[in-house]
Design a protein around this motif. Structure first.
Motif, PDB file in Angstrom:
ATOM      1  N   GLU A  42      23.778 -87.231  29.681  1.00 39.67           N
ATOM      2  CA  GLU A  42      22.930 -86.395  28.840  1.00 39.67           C
ATOM      3  C   GLU A  42      22.746 -85.023  29.471  1.00 39.67           C
ATOM      4  OE1 GLU A  42      19.288 -88.449  28.040  1.00 39.67           O
ATOM      5  OE2 GLU A  42      20.316 -90.068  26.997  1.00 39.67           O
ATOM      6  N   GLY A  43      23.097 -84.005  28.710  1.00 39.10           N
ATOM      7  CA  GLY A  43      22.937 -82.640  29.190  1.00 39.10           C
ATOM      8  C   GLY A  43      23.927 -82.240  30.260  1.00 39.10           C
ATOM      9  N   ASN A  44      24.833 -83.133  30.610  1.00 40.89           N
ATOM     10  CA  ASN A  44      25.814 -82.836  31.645  1.00 40.89           C
ATOM     11  C   ASN A  44      27.003 -82.113  31.015  1.00 40.89           C
ATOM     12  OD1 ASN A  44      27.618 -82.776  33.748  1.00 40.89           O
ATOM     13  ND2 ASN A  44      27.530 -84.958  34.173  1.00 40.89           N
ATOM     14  N   THR A  45      27.256 -80.916  31.474  1.00 39.54           N
ATOM     15  CA  THR A  45      28.379 -80.143  30.951  1.00 39.54           C
ATOM     16  C   THR A  45      29.494 -80.063  31.988  1.00 39.54           C
ATOM     17  OG1 THR A  45      27.345 -78.100  31.696  1.00 39.54           O
ATOM     18  CG2 THR A  45      26.936 -78.771  29.401  1.00 39.54           C
ATOM     19  N   SER A  46      29.622 -81.103  32.752  1.00 44.92           N
ATOM     20  CA  SER A  46      30.616 -81.159  33.822  1.00 44.92           C
ATOM     21  C   SER A  46      32.020 -80.939  33.279  1.00 44.92           C
ATOM     22  CB  SER A  46      30.552 -82.521  34.520  1.00 44.92           C
ATOM     23  OG  SER A  46      31.626 -82.645  35.421  1.00 44.92           O
ATOM     24  N   GLU A  47      32.776 -80.156  34.003  1.00 44.34           N
ATOM     25  CA  GLU A  47      34.159 -79.926  33.616  1.00 44.34           C
ATOM     26  C   GLU A  47      35.080 -80.993  34.196  1.00 44.34           C
ATOM     27  OE1 GLU A  47      35.335 -75.923  34.361  1.00 44.34           O
ATOM     28  OE2 GLU A  47      33.565 -75.106  33.382  1.00 44.34           O
ATOM     29  N   GLU A  48      34.522 -81.988  34.876  1.00 46.08           N
ATOM     30  CA  GLU A  48      35.325 -83.063  35.448  1.00 46.08           C
ATOM     31  C   GLU A  48      35.837 -84.024  34.385  1.00 46.08           C
ATOM     32  OE1 GLU A  48      33.258 -85.062  38.575  1.00 46.08           O
ATOM     33  OE2 GLU A  48      32.674 -83.188  39.531  1.00 46.08           O
ATOM     34  N   ARG A  49      35.210 -84.046  33.225  1.00 41.59           N
ATOM     35  CA  ARG A  49      35.598 -84.950  32.143  1.00 41.59           C
ATOM     36  C   ARG A  49      36.158 -84.136  30.981  1.00 41.59           C
ATOM     37  NH1 ARG A  49      33.472 -89.925  32.547  1.00 41.59           N
ATOM     38  NH2 ARG A  49      31.859 -90.180  34.087  1.00 41.59           N
ATOM     39  N   PHE A  50      37.317 -84.552  30.486  1.00 45.78           N
ATOM     40  CA  PHE A  50      37.844 -83.917  29.288  1.00 45.78           C
ATOM     41  C   PHE A  50      37.086 -84.445  28.080  1.00 45.78           C
ATOM     42  CE2 PHE A  50      40.818 -83.446  25.763  1.00 45.78           C
ATOM     43  CZ  PHE A  50      41.062 -82.088  25.848  1.00 45.78           C
ATOM     44  N   TYR A  51      36.905 -85.782  28.040  1.00 48.47           N
ATOM     45  CA  TYR A  51      36.105 -86.418  26.995  1.00 48.47           C
ATOM     46  C   TYR A  51      34.822 -86.938  27.622  1.00 48.47           C
ATOM     47  CZ  TYR A  51      40.263 -86.536  24.009  1.00 48.47           C
ATOM     48  OH  TYR A  51      41.353 -86.200  23.249  1.00 48.47           O
ATOM     49  N   ARG A  52      33.750 -86.847  26.879  1.00 48.04           N
ATOM     50  CA  ARG A  52      32.442 -87.272  27.376  1.00 48.04           C
ATOM     51  C   ARG A  52      32.466 -88.717  27.861  1.00 48.04           C
ATOM     52  NH1 ARG A  52      27.190 -88.513  23.679  1.00 48.04           N
ATOM     53  NH2 ARG A  52      28.829 -89.462  22.464  1.00 48.04           N
ATOM     54  N   LEU A  53      33.201 -89.593  27.197  1.00 45.50           N
ATOM     55  CA  LEU A  53      33.159 -91.022  27.520  1.00 45.50           C
ATOM     56  C   LEU A  53      34.337 -91.493  28.366  1.00 45.50           C
ATOM     57  CD1 LEU A  53      31.857 -92.438  24.117  1.00 45.50           C
ATOM     58  CD2 LEU A  53      30.553 -91.866  26.178  1.00 45.50           C
ATOM     59  N   ASP A  54      35.066 -90.568  28.977  1.00 46.04           N
ATOM     60  CA  ASP A  54      36.153 -90.968  29.876  1.00 46.04           C
ATOM     61  C   ASP A  54      35.613 -91.954  30.915  1.00 46.04           C
ATOM     62  OD1 ASP A  54      38.130 -89.442  28.711  1.00 46.04           O
ATOM     63  OD2 ASP A  54      38.013 -87.807  30.171  1.00 46.04           O
ATOM     64  N   GLY A  55      36.283 -93.093  31.026  1.00 42.86           N
ATOM     65  CA  GLY A  55      35.887 -94.094  32.011  1.00 42.86           C
ATOM     66  C   GLY A  55      34.868 -95.102  31.520  1.00 42.86           C
TER      67      GLY A  55
END
Length: 85
Positions: A42-55
């Motif tokens: 929530e509220g995380n705009t991390s560029e480490e994930r291409f898709y929010r639900l990766d993993g």
């Protein structure tokens, strides 16, 4: 299957006639999902994930009707993640 990327999961369902790529991307990126393990996103705009639900999409054997929505598919995969965590 285990080891599939989010794009692989989307492609598999679409190839089986379930949903569209756009519908899956929208569900993955924007659906309001109430699972405790997703709270850190929530509220995380991390560029480490291409898709929010990766993993977070649990690898398993699933059975869906051909008219199942992308949201229903994603929700079921997350429910399995919750059951197996």
């Amino acid at each position: 299957p285990e080891g599939f990327t989010t794009d692989d999961v989307i492609e598999l369902f679409v190839s089986k006639g379930i949903g569209t790529k756009e519908g899956f991307v929208d569900a993955i990126q924007n659906a309001e999902l109430n699972y405790w393990f997703l709270k850190p996103l929530e509220g995380n705009t991390s560029e480490e994930r291409f898709y929010r639900l990766d993993g977070y999409l649990y690898p398993d054997t699933y059975y869906f009707y051909s008219d199942s929505s992308a949201y229903a598919v994603i929700d079921k995969m997350l429910a399995n993640s919750e059951e197996n965590s």
